[in-house]
Design a protein around this motif. Sequence first.
Motif, short mmCIF file in Angstrom:
data_model
loop_
_atom_site.label_atom_id
_atom_site.label_comp_id
_atom_site.label_asym_id
_atom_site.label_seq_id
_atom_site.Cartn_x
_atom_site.Cartn_y
_atom_site.Cartn_z
N UNK A 2 -10.67 -5.51 -4.49
CA UNK A 2 -9.89 -5.57 -3.27
C UNK A 2 -9.87 -4.19 -2.64
N UNK A 3 -10.06 -4.13 -1.34
CA UNK A 3 -10.00 -2.83 -0.66
C UNK A 3 -8.56 -2.47 -0.34
N UNK A 4 -8.28 -1.18 -0.41
CA UNK A 4 -6.93 -0.69 -0.18
C UNK A 4 -6.40 -1.12 1.18
N UNK A 5 -7.26 -1.12 2.19
CA UNK A 5 -6.80 -1.48 3.54
C UNK A 5 -6.29 -2.91 3.62
N UNK A 6 -6.69 -3.75 2.68
CA UNK A 6 -6.26 -5.15 2.69
C UNK A 6 -4.95 -5.39 1.97
N UNK A 7 -4.45 -4.39 1.23
CA UNK A 7 -3.23 -4.61 0.45
C UNK A 7 -2.12 -3.59 0.72
N UNK A 11 -1.87 3.25 5.40
CA UNK A 11 -2.66 4.41 4.98
C UNK A 11 -2.72 5.27 6.22
N UNK A 12 -2.17 6.48 6.14
CA UNK A 12 -2.14 7.30 7.34
C UNK A 12 -2.35 8.76 6.99
N UNK A 13 -2.61 9.55 8.01
CA UNK A 13 -2.80 10.98 7.84
C UNK A 13 -2.12 11.71 8.98
N UNK A 14 -1.81 12.98 8.70
CA UNK A 14 -1.20 13.82 9.73
C UNK A 14 -1.36 15.28 9.30
N UNK A 15 -1.23 16.17 10.26
CA UNK A 15 -1.29 17.59 9.94
C UNK A 15 -0.13 17.99 9.04
N UNK A 16 -0.42 18.93 8.18
CA UNK A 16 0.61 19.60 7.39
C UNK A 16 0.43 21.09 7.70
N UNK A 17 0.63 21.42 8.95
CA UNK A 17 0.31 22.75 9.45
C UNK A 17 -1.13 22.75 9.97
N UNK A 18 -1.60 23.85 10.51
CA UNK A 18 -2.93 23.87 11.11
C UNK A 18 -4.09 23.88 10.11
N UNK A 19 -3.79 24.15 8.85
CA UNK A 19 -4.86 24.31 7.87
C UNK A 19 -4.91 23.21 6.80
N UNK A 20 -3.97 22.28 6.84
CA UNK A 20 -3.90 21.22 5.84
C UNK A 20 -3.64 19.87 6.50
N UNK A 24 -1.05 9.63 3.33
CA UNK A 24 -0.01 8.78 2.76
C UNK A 24 -0.57 7.38 2.52
N UNK A 25 -0.29 6.85 1.34
CA UNK A 25 -0.61 5.46 1.01
C UNK A 25 0.71 4.81 0.64
N UNK A 26 1.09 3.75 1.36
CA UNK A 26 2.40 3.14 1.15
C UNK A 26 2.28 1.62 0.99
N UNK A 27 3.16 1.10 0.16
CA UNK A 27 3.24 -0.34 -0.06
C UNK A 27 4.63 -0.82 0.30
N UNK A 28 4.77 -2.12 0.57
CA UNK A 28 6.09 -2.68 0.83
C UNK A 28 6.46 -3.74 -0.20
N UNK A 96 -9.72 6.51 2.90
CA UNK A 96 -8.82 5.79 1.99
C UNK A 96 -8.97 4.27 2.12
N UNK A 97 -9.31 3.81 3.29
CA UNK A 97 -9.28 2.39 3.59
C UNK A 97 -10.20 1.55 2.72
N UNK A 98 -11.32 2.09 2.35
CA UNK A 98 -12.30 1.32 1.58
C UNK A 98 -12.25 1.59 0.08
N UNK A 99 -11.18 2.20 -0.38
CA UNK A 99 -11.04 2.39 -1.84
C UNK A 99 -10.99 1.01 -2.48
N UNK A 100 -11.84 0.81 -3.49
CA UNK A 100 -11.83 -0.45 -4.23
C UNK A 100 -10.76 -0.39 -5.31
N UNK A 101 -9.91 -1.39 -5.30
CA UNK A 101 -8.83 -1.50 -6.28
C UNK A 101 -9.10 -2.72 -7.15
N UNK A 102 -9.28 -2.52 -8.45
CA UNK A 102 -9.64 -3.65 -9.32
C UNK A 102 -8.42 -4.51 -9.73
#
Length: 103
Positions: A2-7, A11-20, A24-28, A96-102
């Motif tokens: 199963x791909x992570x994007x399906x479960x 899955x999101x990203x954002x700046x953590x300052x200009x250099x990082x 985030x991967x979150x479940x409900x 992150x979206x296509x990470x295979x989760x067994x």
Amino acid sequence: MTRLKDIAKACKSKNAGPFHVTLDIMFDDEKLFERVRATGVIRPELIAQLYHVPVAQVLFTEYPPALAWKATLPRRIPSGAVGDSDVYGAQQHAPLLDIDVPI
């Protein structure tokens, strides 16, 4: 597999300052989070591999109370520098979206 994007809820990203950038991967759903967690797939080594950085540069946090993982890593190009195509870091979550989760 199963791909992570399906479960995952998000899955999101954002700046953590200009250099990082922070990923985030979150479940409900707690049971689903625990099933994914039990696989051991989401780990610093995978993030390092996906983003082509040394594992020592990945600040990785598993946070079960929020049903989430967070990883902070250096950006290849600083935010706003010449050649940067994602000033806000909001498009860096794609690997992150296509990470295979067994599960």
